[in-house]
Design a protein around this motif. Sequence first.
Motif: not given
Length: 329
Positions: A109-129, A314-318
């Motif tokens: 029931n959660i959709l994450p959205i990250t501000y661009i001011n975040s690391s590639a690793a955090v963006k990848a976590k968001v992409g996976q969800m 893997e991080t770059a992919k997500w």
Amino acid sequence: MNLKEEILKLKEELDVTLVAHFYQRDEVFELADITGDSLELAKKVMLTDSKFVVFCGVGFMGESVKVMSPEKTVLMPKIACCAMARMIDEGYFEQNLKKINDAGIPNENILPITYINSSAAVKAKVGQMAGMVCTSSNAYKIIEKGLKSGKKIFFVPDRCLGQNFAKSLNLKSAIVGDGTDLKEADIICYNGFCSVHQQFSVEDIEFYRNKYPDILIAVHPECDPSVCDAADFVGSTSQLIAYIKELPIEQKIAVGTEFNMVNRLRQKNTYILSSTKPECPTMNETTLEDVYNTLKSIKDDNILKENEIFVSAETAKWAKVALERMFEV
């Protein structure tokens, strides 16, 4: 030959594009081939043919360039760290998700959205969800798109952006860990912030309005919601620049964002909305000497690993998935 001339000479000799964010020092900014805000820079670099990119900004921006242009060698004269981006990593992301789960909201029931001011690793976590990246200029569209999923938005890492956009869309927001009811919220905010934009206050606005009754107040949405509510205009870096350029030069304006950018906007009737100098310390770490040394290392075929941006496959992919979802919107 001075340092500026040496840099210009090296730029002519090398297969390189010099890139600088709006918040960089003037002497660095004026030598750049490409200037802009963080996402704009990543998109513009994709269109260049240069093998090397020398990026003057902060680390997460260099990572975004590398994710979007993996074939390029991305070098940063100083891999400075944005304080806001540093407030969240993969571990903190997971910890906050657990707190949301513990409040009775499961991951589905959660959709994450990250501000661009975040690391590639955090963006990848968001992409996976199934989540997306946003910028301060497109966050309205991204959040509106996200809400169509029927899920609650988990917005990271800037609580002010999340709160301001929730207000503008007549939605309820809450902040993880501050005692607000997460189940009642449409947008659940991570408790991060920009140290520069926290310097601006409602008292600053009142000071300028009392001094100049006809003055306009323009601020960035990373400012506290009380400041944004009291301003005449709220917009991203690019939107602030466009707004101010359209004003007649006689119109006084006080601007609530980073000093270097405001200082070069126009010569007259422009004020900084703060009694202290709101200069981003990490954005100001890069010097002309750093730029010269990085260009010289390319020429000498002696690139230092501490200047090069690496992102795992893997991080770059997500991370790229999360960024491309934004581009689609």
